[in-house]
Each structure stands twice: as structure tokens, then as C-alpha cells.
Design a protein around this motif. Sequence first.
Motif, PDB file in Angstrom:
ATOM      1  N   MET A 445       0.838  -1.206   0.000  1.00  0.00           N
ATOM      2  CA  MET A 445       0.000   0.000   0.000  1.00  0.00           C
ATOM      3  C   MET A 445       0.868   1.249   0.000  1.00  0.00           C
ATOM      4  O   MET A 445       0.578   2.229  -0.698  1.00  0.00           O
ATOM      5  CB  MET A 445      -0.927  -0.004   1.219  1.00  0.00           C
ATOM      6  N   GLY A 446       1.941   1.228   0.800  1.00  0.00           N
ATOM      7  CA  GLY A 446       2.846   2.365   0.840  1.00  0.00           C
ATOM      8  C   GLY A 446       3.532   2.611  -0.495  1.00  0.00           C
ATOM      9  O   GLY A 446       3.755   3.758  -0.892  1.00  0.00           O
ATOM     10  N   ARG A 447       3.845   1.515  -1.195  1.00  0.00           N
ATOM     11  CA  ARG A 447       4.525   1.645  -2.496  1.00  0.00           C
ATOM     12  C   ARG A 447       3.544   1.849  -3.648  1.00  0.00           C
ATOM     13  O   ARG A 447       3.955   2.202  -4.757  1.00  0.00           O
ATOM     14  CB  ARG A 447       5.366   0.391  -2.771  1.00  0.00           C
ATOM     15  N   GLY A 448       2.270   1.567  -3.405  1.00  0.00           N
ATOM     16  CA  GLY A 448       1.274   1.692  -4.470  1.00  0.00           C
ATOM     17  C   GLY A 448       1.375   0.605  -5.510  1.00  0.00           C
ATOM     18  O   GLY A 448       1.218   0.863  -6.710  1.00  0.00           O
ATOM     19  N   GLU A 449       1.595  -0.642  -5.050  1.00  0.00           N
ATOM     20  CA  GLU A 449       1.755  -1.733  -6.001  1.00  0.00           C
ATOM     21  C   GLU A 449       1.221  -3.027  -5.412  1.00  0.00           C
ATOM     22  O   GLU A 449       0.994  -3.154  -4.204  1.00  0.00           O
ATOM     23  CB  GLU A 449       3.239  -1.920  -6.339  1.00  0.00           C
ATOM     24  N   GLY A 450       0.979  -4.010  -6.289  1.00  0.00           N
ATOM     25  CA  GLY A 450       0.633  -5.348  -5.858  1.00  0.00           C
ATOM     26  C   GLY A 450      -0.785  -5.482  -5.325  1.00  0.00           C
ATOM     27  O   GLY A 450      -1.629  -4.588  -5.446  1.00  0.00           O
ATOM     28  N   PHE A 451      -1.038  -6.650  -4.711  1.00  0.00           N
ATOM     29  CA  PHE A 451      -2.363  -6.963  -4.201  1.00  0.00           C
ATOM     30  C   PHE A 451      -2.730  -6.054  -3.029  1.00  0.00           C
ATOM     31  O   PHE A 451      -3.912  -5.887  -2.726  1.00  0.00           O
ATOM     32  CB  PHE A 451      -2.416  -8.432  -3.772  1.00  0.00           C
ATOM     33  N   GLY A 452      -1.742  -5.452  -2.399  1.00  0.00           N
ATOM     34  CA  GLY A 452      -2.031  -4.523  -1.315  1.00  0.00           C
ATOM     35  C   GLY A 452      -2.908  -3.372  -1.748  1.00  0.00           C
ATOM     36  O   GLY A 452      -3.747  -2.886  -0.968  1.00  0.00           O
ATOM     37  N   VAL A 453      -2.768  -2.927  -2.988  1.00  0.00           N
ATOM     38  CA  VAL A 453      -3.605  -1.834  -3.479  1.00  0.00           C
ATOM     39  C   VAL A 453      -5.055  -2.290  -3.622  1.00  0.00           C
ATOM     40  O   VAL A 453      -5.991  -1.517  -3.377  1.00  0.00           O
ATOM     41  CB  VAL A 453      -3.060  -1.291  -4.814  1.00  0.00           C
ATOM     42  N   VAL A 454      -5.257  -3.556  -4.001  1.00  0.00           N
ATOM     43  CA  VAL A 454      -6.625  -4.103  -4.074  1.00  0.00           C
ATOM     44  C   VAL A 454      -7.239  -4.117  -2.674  1.00  0.00           C
ATOM     45  O   VAL A 454      -8.364  -3.651  -2.475  1.00  0.00           O
ATOM     46  CB  VAL A 454      -6.619  -5.523  -4.672  1.00  0.00           C
ATOM     47  N   VAL A 455      -6.502  -4.633  -1.701  1.00  0.00           N
ATOM     48  CA  VAL A 455      -6.998  -4.668  -0.327  1.00  0.00           C
ATOM     49  C   VAL A 455      -7.247  -3.248   0.176  1.00  0.00           C
ATOM     50  O   VAL A 455      -8.196  -2.999   0.928  1.00  0.00           O
ATOM     51  CB  VAL A 455      -6.004  -5.411   0.588  1.00  0.00           C
ATOM     52  N   GLY A 456      -6.437  -2.314  -0.265  1.00  0.00           N
ATOM     53  CA  GLY A 456      -6.569  -0.929   0.150  1.00  0.00           C
ATOM     54  C   GLY A 456      -7.791  -0.214  -0.379  1.00  0.00           C
ATOM     55  O   GLY A 456      -8.059   0.930   0.008  1.00  0.00           O
ATOM     56  N   GLN A 457      -8.564  -0.863  -1.232  1.00  0.00           N
ATOM     57  CA  GLN A 457      -9.805  -0.251  -1.702  1.00  0.00           C
ATOM     58  C   GLN A 457     -10.940  -0.420  -0.693  1.00  0.00           C
ATOM     59  O   GLN A 457     -11.994   0.201  -0.818  1.00  0.00           O
ATOM     60  CB  GLN A 457     -10.218  -0.835  -3.054  1.00  0.00           C
ATOM     61  N   GLY A 458     -10.731  -1.279   0.313  1.00  0.00           N
ATOM     62  CA  GLY A 458     -11.749  -1.470   1.341  1.00  0.00           C
ATOM     63  C   GLY A 458     -12.694  -2.609   0.999  1.00  0.00           C
ATOM     64  O   GLY A 458     -12.789  -3.066  -0.145  1.00  0.00           O
ATOM     65  N   VAL A 459     -13.417  -3.069   2.008  1.00  0.00           N
ATOM     66  CA  VAL A 459     -14.247  -4.269   1.873  1.00  0.00           C
ATOM     67  C   VAL A 459     -15.380  -4.071   0.873  1.00  0.00           C
ATOM     68  O   VAL A 459     -15.665  -4.961   0.065  1.00  0.00           O
ATOM     69  CB  VAL A 459     -14.785  -4.700   3.246  1.00  0.00           C
ATOM     70  N   MET A 460     -16.062  -2.935   0.906  1.00  0.00           N
ATOM     71  CA  MET A 460     -17.172  -2.721  -0.017  1.00  0.00           C
ATOM     72  C   MET A 460     -16.712  -2.847  -1.467  1.00  0.00           C
ATOM     73  O   MET A 460     -17.372  -3.498  -2.295  1.00  0.00           O
ATOM     74  CB  MET A 460     -17.806  -1.346   0.209  1.00  0.00           C
ATOM     75  N   HIS A 461     -15.606  -2.255  -1.783  1.00  0.00           N
ATOM     76  CA  HIS A 461     -15.098  -2.301  -3.152  1.00  0.00           C
ATOM     77  C   HIS A 461     -14.494  -3.669  -3.469  1.00  0.00           C
ATOM     78  O   HIS A 461     -14.606  -4.158  -4.598  1.00  0.00           O
ATOM     79  CB  HIS A 461     -14.085  -1.180  -3.359  1.00  0.00           C
ATOM     80  N   MET A 462     -13.868  -4.317  -2.474  1.00  0.00           N
ATOM     81  CA  MET A 462     -13.316  -5.656  -2.687  1.00  0.00           C
ATOM     82  C   MET A 462     -14.409  -6.676  -2.968  1.00  0.00           C
ATOM     83  O   MET A 462     -14.213  -7.613  -3.761  1.00  0.00           O
ATOM     84  CB  MET A 462     -12.510  -6.093  -1.464  1.00  0.00           C
ATOM     85  N   LYS A 463     -15.555  -6.550  -2.338  1.00  0.00           N
ATOM     86  CA  LYS A 463     -16.654  -7.479  -2.595  1.00  0.00           C
ATOM     87  C   LYS A 463     -17.003  -7.492  -4.081  1.00  0.00           C
ATOM     88  O   LYS A 463     -17.223  -8.556  -4.676  1.00  0.00           O
ATOM     89  CB  LYS A 463     -17.883  -7.095  -1.769  1.00  0.00           C
ATOM     90  N   LYS A 464     -17.049  -6.328  -4.673  1.00  0.00           N
ATOM     91  CA  LYS A 464     -17.367  -6.212  -6.097  1.00  0.00           C
ATOM     92  C   LYS A 464     -16.246  -6.816  -6.944  1.00  0.00           C
ATOM     93  O   LYS A 464     -16.497  -7.575  -7.890  1.00  0.00           O
ATOM     94  CB  LYS A 464     -17.570  -4.738  -6.453  1.00  0.00           C
ATOM     95  N   ILE A 465     -15.001  -6.506  -6.586  1.00  0.00           N
ATOM     96  CA  ILE A 465     -13.854  -7.036  -7.331  1.00  0.00           C
ATOM     97  C   ILE A 465     -13.806  -8.559  -7.245  1.00  0.00           C
ATOM     98  O   ILE A 465     -13.617  -9.256  -8.251  1.00  0.00           O
ATOM     99  CB  ILE A 465     -12.544  -6.422  -6.790  1.00  0.00           C
ATOM    100  N   PHE A 466     -13.983  -9.097  -6.047  1.00  0.00           N
ATOM    101  CA  PHE A 466     -13.883 -10.541  -5.857  1.00  0.00           C
ATOM    102  C   PHE A 466     -15.014 -11.284  -6.561  1.00  0.00           C
ATOM    103  O   PHE A 466     -14.835 -12.431  -6.984  1.00  0.00           O
ATOM    104  CB  PHE A 466     -13.889 -10.892  -4.366  1.00  0.00           C
TER     105      PHE A 466
END
Length: 723
Positions: A445-466
Motif C-alpha cells: 500500500m505504501g509503495r502503491g503496487e501489488g495486491f495490497g492496493v486491491v486490499v486498500g480499496q476497502g471491503v465494499m469495493h473488494m466485494k465487487k472485485i472478488f
Amino acid sequence: MVLPLTLEKMKEAHTLLTEYFYELRPVVHGYANRTLHINLDNNEISEKPVTMEMKKLFTGGRGFGLKLLWDAVTPETKWDDPENELIIANGPICGTTGYAGSGKATVVTLSPLTLNVVDSNVGGYFAPFLKFSGFDAVEIQGKAVEDVVIFIDGDTGKITIETAPLESVDSHLLGKHLTRMYADDEKGQRGVSVMSAGDAAEHIRFAIINATWYDVRRKEVRLKQAGRGGTGRVFRDKKIKGIVVRYSKTGGDSNGPFDIDLIRKAGVRFNREMSELDDKQNQMKKVGTANIVEIMDHFDLLPTHNFRYGNHRDTHKIDSSVWKEKFTQGMPDGCWLGCTMSCTHGVDDFPLKTGPYANDKVLVDGPEYENAAGLGANIGNFDPQKVLELNFYCDTYGVDSISFANAVAFAMEAYEEGIITKEDTGGLELNFGNGAAAIELLHQMGRGEGFGVVVGQGVMHMKKIFAEEYGGDPAFLHDIGMEIKGMEISEYGTKESLAQQGGFGLATKGPQHDEAWLIFMDQVQNLLPSFEDKAEALHYFPMWRTWFSLHGLCKLPWNDVTPEDNGDTTEPAKVEEHVENYTWVHEGVTGIRVSANDLLLQSERVYNFQKVFSIRMGRVGRRHDYPPYRAMGPVTVVEYESRAELYDSQLVDILGLKPENLSIEEKMAKLREYRESQYELLLDAVYKRRGWDMNSIPTVAKLKELGMDLPEVVEVVEEARKA
């Protein structure tokens, strides 16, 4: 050889974009009587008067922030539009040094996480210094072209906007650099406070804003957080690197009190309780809010493995005894002057093992309960070293630790259920208990890369992505996704507390415990047996807790130490002696004599205004007030089995069923039908008590009763009821 940057070189690289001079005036009875407006599109700075009507209807703090934001945006405004404002407001009692917990600011903005209006409170010295410098609030609109520092100098009456190209963004460094840069000397650092957000705030939705104060004993700059709703993302989207306020002349009368003796009367009574009772009650001076980790575990309320369970055999590894030993003891830890609660503990000289600051020894502010519970039990991590590592990096990167914990826990459950795989996570094994993987997500998340950025969108947005990208079942993802209205739920298990489910589900900004914390009253003490009892509690306590954010107060001194005879009073949960203290402090500051009911009326006006504001921005209807089912009951077979004796007995005692004749799936379905029906009845009762219709919309009659029937407010309500 590259020489390290010095403060002088950083300052030399600044370019002055604009400066503004204003008249220094004393605070009068808690109000500076003006607000500051800054537009970063054109670097214009101006002042606005605070009218008597604004004080009467909106009081201060959160109320002022909401009113200023309402006037700045339209129903079509999005969080990343230039017209969205970032507003920081204090409140009339804020800055009082004679009563504990009087240093809070409230940040108000449109949230990138919830996509609606949000408020978040923060300690430190920023709020009082802003007021003493001349302003009850600052509203920042527009977007800078490049990173800027806003400097409000209450010593000289000057405001500047300067480019700031060289300073580190991460808050533990930036706070230190800007404090030293804008202080005249080492002693002057005590008169400087900085707001900042870290590197992750540019990439995630649940970013925070840090506010500093200078700890004169440690000689360290320390951090407190406006943690909820993504305020830090808005901060960095506007290319604000830091906001600095300087005020070097704080005294006991800086808040312009009407009757300082009345404030002292309340302060003496409270301070005596802290001195005599804290050590045998909650030990706020020794361990702070982390004192309740083992209590939550004992009562099956500690969120564990994405809220599946309420306790764990390894909780002792992260309970208060662990933190008590790690915290520096015997040192005042108040985050505003005169706060005898002194609960803001830290771990000094903590050796980091990972990330860009590996091998550095740092001060970790915390953990508080939410961090220990979320970064610990909820992701299955019972390693205190990793809890502290996560705690530190959440703060300096600008990451909300509650949202981070719930988002990681959600991803871990999705991983264990096979919805996402190592291929999707970039090779990370996101099993519960893998604290190292959680730390790597945070660094991503600090670097702005990888799966951490997906997790950093929050649960509401992750539900849609998943669901859309990984083929997850939307219904299952909704059931286990611990968010309401887009905000991740505070770290308390609520399966056996209907009132607390409502406290989270009905909270306007999202499920934050600073609005309604009823879990002990309801589940442990059984003080709310009827729907009417629950509805009354879901009226009184949200209104009362709102009051703190109107005045710039911390809620902890209200009920985290209580009078010795509090248990003998009619309603111990209200801590009526402390409510009386606040009526004295209010009168002592403002000169207006008030009753407890008058304080509640202040809150009810703003509470209903904020509800209408959220409707104006598109959140209309009852459908937004439901928690995910995991907050109400067991979603999976393993959850049911973990409390099978309890659930089976409820099927017998409440529904008259014979569990031995049913499969686990049938038991779960029967239990779910019952619990969801109970929640519907709770909503009906609460709406009625609050004066709202059955679609969660305040009635015009209620607005008139409160004096909040402003034409623009009534128009929103009438349009919503037609829809």
C-alpha cells in the motif's frame, strides 16, 4: 556520496505561492468567531464570520464542518472533485486546559471509502492551536498543482502556501521535519502542530490524517489519527503535504472562558477520581484502551478470524499485560494540555524489522484496543512484535488500522475459501495468522503496487472485485464483508447484541464505535430487554456521543473512569455526575447555562442534519441500515459449530424447535430468519423514537421540532419521501 537533506535545504526548496495577513483577536467564550477558507486552485485565502445562527443550530466542531461542506458541494459532487472540501473544526470547549480530553478536532469531507459525507475526530494539539490562532474551522477546497504546505502562524497573524518538494511524505518523518522547520527553537516545538498523511494515502481509500503534538519529556513528535473514512486520501488528492499551525502562547485562559472557576470546579472533581479510582478501574494511565482486550475475549466479543469467533486461546499474547510491560510507564501521556487521563501510551525505541525503516528504532504510538484487536486477533496474528510493526506502519503510511484489519481479514477468508489464490495475491499466502503477509500488504500500500492496493480499496469495493474478477458468490461475500455503508466495522463482535448491531447499522457515517457502544449494556448486563429499551438507548447514546464532536472533546473521560458511587445511580451507563461536569464546563466556557437535555438538543440538531446531508448525497432509505449477516449470526458451518450449544439452546428456548431433528444448514437458516426478523423490529422501534419514517428519513415535523426546518433541508427530505 549523497549527503542527507537538512532542514535548511528542505526549507530553501520551498517556493512561496501566496501569503495572507489577518488580525489577531482573542477567543471569546470558546469561539474565535471566524473560519478560514483556502482555495488551492488559485491559492486564494479568505475569512468568513461565524454567525449567531450558526452557533445556535450547529454549535461547533462537527456541526460547523457539516454546514460548511453542505454549502460547498452539490448532490453531484464526488470525493475527488476540486469542490469537495477538507474541513478541520474544533468546537467551543476545545482548548480548555482545566478539564480532561479537551483537544479534539473533527475532520469532515466527502469520503472516497463510503462515497458520502464522513466525519472523523483526532487528538493532538492542532485543534486548540487553530482556534487560538484565530479560527473555529479551516476549509480547504481545490487542488494544488504540486505538493504544498499550508502554514497558519497564530504568533504573527500570517498564513502562507508554499511548495514543499523535498520533505518525506511519511508522517513520522514529516511531522518531525515540519515541527522543527516552523519552530523558532527547540522550546518552540511545543507550540507547533502538523497534519499529514503518508505514502499509502495516495493509493488506498481508507487513508488517515495524522495530527502531531510535541512530547517535551520524550523530546519526540507524536501522532494521533483522524482514522475513519479516508480523510487522508482527500488530503493527498489535494496535494497537501502538510498543514502546520503555530501558537506559542497557550495559557489557562486562551479559550476565553466566561467563568474559569466553574471549569476548575468540574476539573477538580474529575481529577480526584482519576487519582483515586483509575488504578482500580481501567488503568487508563498505565495501559489505556488496550485494557479491554482480555475483557472482550472473556465475553466472546473479541473479533477473531474476520469476526467468525469471539475469543482465542492465544489472546493472552496480546492482552493488556503485554502492552503494560512494553509501554513506558510513569510518564504523562496526555495528547492535550491538562488531560489527567493520560491514556496515549507508546512503545519507545521499538526496533523495526521490515520495510523502508527496517533497523530503525522508533516510537510506536499505541497500540490502543482497536489496533490490538484488529491487527492481532481479527487477522489471527498473536505476535506482539508484528502487531507493533503493523501499528507503526499504519500510522506513518497513513492507513486506518481498523479498515486495514478488516480488509485483510476479509481477503484472508476469501483466500481460505478458495475465492482468491496465490496467483491473484502475487504469491502471498493469505492464511489467517500470517502476520508477515499482512505486513507485506501494508508495505505494498505504501509503495502503491501489488495486491495490497486491491486490499486498500476497502471491503465494499473488494466485494465487487472478488465477485466480478474472481468469481466469488456475491451473497457470501456480502455476508462476510464486515462493512456497513462502505466503512469497516469497529473491532467488536456483535452476534449476541441486537442493540450493538443497530448501533453499527444505524450510524450515519458508518459503523464507528464513537457513536453508539451498547454491547455491555445489552449483552453482558441485560439492561435493554425490550425493543423500546433498545430504541431509547439508540437515541440517547448516539446523541450524547455526538455532543463531544461538537465541542472538541474526547469521549474517554466521560465513562472510562467513573465516580465510586456511579453503580448506585438510576442509570449508571449515563455517568450522570460526569454529564453534570460537562454542563458546568459548557457554562464556564460559553456563559450559557444548560441542562443535560440542552446538550442533547445540540446534538440532535446536528445528528439529523448529517442524516439529511447523507440523503442529499444519495444514501436514501432503510436498505442502507443493515449490517452484514456475520454481525448478526453464523454464516458458515464452522461458526455455528463453535457456539453450537448456545445456538441449539436458542432454537429450543426461543423458537420451540428440536435441533436434533435438523441439519446444521437447517438450524442456520432458522436462526437467520429469526435474527433478521428481530433486526427489522429494532429498526422500526428506533425510527419511531428518532422521529423518522419507516424508510429511515427524518420527518419534516421532527425537523421543525428541532428548529432545523431550513428550506434547503426540508427540500431534501420532501424529495426523498417522494422517490
